[in-house]
Design a protein around this motif. Structure first.
Motif, short mmCIF file in Angstrom:
data_model
loop_
_atom_site.label_atom_id
_atom_site.label_comp_id
_atom_site.label_asym_id
_atom_site.label_seq_id
_atom_site.Cartn_x
_atom_site.Cartn_y
_atom_site.Cartn_z
N VAL A 1 0.82 -1.10 0.03
CA VAL A 1 0.20 -0.07 0.16
C VAL A 1 0.84 1.15 0.14
O VAL A 1 0.67 2.20 -0.75
CB VAL A 1 -0.85 0.11 1.31
N ALA A 2 2.04 1.29 0.77
CA ALA A 2 2.71 2.21 0.86
C ALA A 2 3.45 2.60 -0.52
O ALA A 2 3.66 3.72 -0.93
CB ALA A 2 3.88 2.10 1.98
N ALA A 3 3.83 1.61 -1.15
CA ALA A 3 4.55 1.74 -2.38
C ALA A 3 3.80 2.20 -3.38
O ALA A 3 3.99 2.93 -4.42
CB ALA A 3 5.22 0.52 -2.86
N LEU A 4 2.35 1.88 -3.24
CA LEU A 4 1.34 2.19 -4.26
C LEU A 4 1.00 3.64 -4.32
O LEU A 4 0.92 4.28 -5.61
CB LEU A 4 0.09 1.63 -4.21
N GLN A 5 1.25 4.38 -3.34
CA GLN A 5 1.00 5.81 -3.01
C GLN A 5 1.86 6.73 -4.00
O GLN A 5 1.32 7.48 -4.80
CB GLN A 5 1.28 6.45 -1.76
N GLY A 6 3.38 6.16 -4.10
CA GLY A 6 4.08 7.04 -5.00
C GLY A 6 3.74 6.80 -6.64
O GLY A 6 3.78 7.70 -7.27
N ILE A 7 3.41 5.51 -6.82
CA ILE A 7 3.29 5.12 -8.26
C ILE A 7 2.02 5.91 -8.73
O ILE A 7 1.81 6.35 -9.83
CB ILE A 7 3.07 3.58 -8.43
N VAL A 8 0.79 5.86 -7.79
CA VAL A 8 -0.28 6.48 -8.62
C VAL A 8 -0.28 7.96 -8.39
O VAL A 8 -0.66 8.46 -9.36
CB VAL A 8 -1.48 6.12 -7.23
N LEU A 9 0.81 8.54 -7.40
CA LEU A 9 0.82 9.97 -7.70
C LEU A 9 1.59 10.29 -8.85
O LEU A 9 1.18 11.59 -9.24
CB LEU A 9 1.53 10.35 -6.44
N VAL A 10 2.73 9.66 -8.96
CA VAL A 10 3.43 10.01 -10.46
C VAL A 10 2.44 9.74 -11.49
O VAL A 10 2.63 10.51 -12.48
CB VAL A 10 4.61 8.94 -10.35
N VAL A 11 1.72 8.89 -11.73
CA VAL A 11 0.92 8.61 -12.89
C VAL A 11 -0.06 9.72 -12.98
O VAL A 11 -0.34 10.37 -14.11
CB VAL A 11 0.34 7.32 -12.77
N ALA A 12 -0.69 10.12 -11.90
CA ALA A 12 -1.62 11.17 -11.61
C ALA A 12 -1.14 12.56 -12.09
O ALA A 12 -1.36 13.36 -12.93
CB ALA A 12 -2.31 11.33 -10.64
N GLY A 13 0.09 12.95 -11.61
CA GLY A 13 0.86 13.86 -12.00
C GLY A 13 1.47 13.87 -13.59
O GLY A 13 1.75 15.08 -13.96
N ALA A 14 1.63 12.80 -14.21
CA ALA A 14 2.26 12.65 -15.51
C ALA A 14 1.23 13.53 -16.46
O ALA A 14 1.45 13.65 -17.58
CB ALA A 14 2.32 11.52 -15.94
N GLY A 15 -0.21 13.30 -16.04
CA GLY A 15 -1.44 13.82 -16.95
C GLY A 15 -1.59 12.89 -18.14
O GLY A 15 -2.29 13.37 -19.00
N ILE A 16 -1.31 11.56 -17.78
CA ILE A 16 -1.65 10.63 -19.09
C ILE A 16 -2.90 10.13 -18.81
O ILE A 16 -3.31 9.37 -19.59
CB ILE A 16 -0.57 9.68 -19.01
N LEU A 17 -3.47 10.25 -17.66
CA LEU A 17 -5.00 9.86 -17.70
C LEU A 17 -6.14 10.91 -17.47
O LEU A 17 -5.57 11.90 -17.14
CB LEU A 17 -5.05 9.17 -16.04
N PRO A 18 -7.19 10.83 -18.09
CA PRO A 18 -8.11 11.53 -17.89
C PRO A 18 -8.41 12.15 -16.36
O PRO A 18 -8.04 11.50 -15.52
CB PRO A 18 -9.75 10.91 -18.60
N ARG A 19 -8.77 13.25 -16.22
CA ARG A 19 -8.73 13.88 -14.97
C ARG A 19 -9.63 13.18 -13.96
O ARG A 19 -9.39 12.68 -12.90
CB ARG A 19 -9.31 15.39 -14.83
N ALA A 20 -10.88 12.67 -14.43
CA ALA A 20 -11.48 11.89 -13.76
C ALA A 20 -10.90 10.37 -13.23
O ALA A 20 -11.02 9.95 -12.09
CB ALA A 20 -13.05 11.41 -14.37
N SER A 21 -10.35 9.87 -14.20
CA SER A 21 -9.43 8.56 -13.92
C SER A 21 -8.53 8.78 -12.82
O SER A 21 -8.22 8.06 -12.04
CB SER A 21 -9.05 8.11 -15.22
#
Length: 264
Positions: A189-209
């Motif tokens: 769970v702890a490792a997942l936080q960084g991965i998700v935040l990097v992906v969200a910050g990269a802007g490769i997903l729609p905002r809702a996703s």
């Protein structure tokens, strides 16, 4: 003489001072290569100085005898985190170089798995190394939350602030400083936080996703903290348990550290 040798930090000076120098060099490269402005440079410089001061004081108190290869890897991660911090601060004034910011953060996250392996293979795992590793992880997560909170909302900051809230609560409730058993679920769970935040910050997903992914990560983190707090509450009155001032390993924000896991 023994006291002077105990507090002599000269063995660490080349490492900590070199780290600050490399940090300043990285900031200068960012200024010239991607146009980072004064705000970013000043923030990154402050990060470099504070890191040098805190690390020097920590080394003086712990006196491990040598900085060690694993701590050098963590110091390299700290330099990358300093670059991310500078770019995030600068993003409030100008459009950030997203690719560079994401690349620095991603490499810092990948190296999180390296320093622990180096420590174990070289037999240099220490409580200081685990704490150093954990604090770098925690600060990176907080900085990424600040960046992602701009498009998604301030609620994202809960991910980065949860660990610090736990630490603050432990000052009032000593049983929160008790020992926790190793948990692969907590580590995942702890490792997942960084991965998700990097992906969200990269802007490769729609905002809702992106918002949905971060919300799931936050929910999992809240569950992880809640489970650990519940366990500490249940064992607080047992002999040697949390309520008796247990001081063994505590859960980290991201990763299990170097043989010593600490949440505070």
């Amino acid at each position: 003489m023994a006291v002077q040798e105990r507090y002599d930090t000269r063995p660490f000076a080349p490492d900590t001072t070199a780290g600050m120098g490399v940090q300043l060099l990285v900031l200068e490269v960012l200024c010239r290569a991607v146009g980072m402005g004064t705000t970013g440079w000043l923030t990154g410089s402050a990060f470099a100085v504070v890191t040098w001061v805190v690390l020097t004081l920590a080394l003086r108190r712990s006196w491990t005898g040598a900085f060690g290869p694993a701590n050098r890897v963590t110091l390299a991660r700290t330099i990358l985190v300093g670059g991310v911090t500078a770019l995030v601060a600068d993003s409030f004034e100008r459009r950030p170089p997203v690719a560079v910011l994401v690349a620095l953060a991603a490499v810092a996250l990948v190296l999180d798995a390296v320093d622990g392996q180096v420590a174990r293979r070289t037999g240099t795992a220490t409580a200081l190394g685990a704490r150093f590793d954990m604090e770098v992880d925690a600060f990176l997560i907080l900085v990424l939350c600040v960046y992602v909170a701009v498009p998604l909302g301030a609620w994202v900051l809960a991910i980065g602030l949860m660990r610090y809230a736990f630490v603050a609560a432990s000052w009032v409730l000593p049983w929160l400083r008790g020992a926790l058993p190793h948990s692969m679920a907590r580590k995942t769970v702890a490792a997942l936080q960084g991965i998700v935040l990097v992906v969200a910050g990269a802007g490769i997903l729609p905002r809702a996703s992106a918002a949905a992914a971060v919300a799931v990560a936050l929910a999992l983190l809240a569950w992880s903290f809640g489970r650990d707090i519940g366990w500490l509450w249940r064992v607080r009155a047992r002999p040697g348990g949390a309520g008796r001032g247990g001081t063994a390993a505590r859960a980290p924000v991201a990763g299990e550290g170097r043989g010593v896991s600490v949440r505070s």
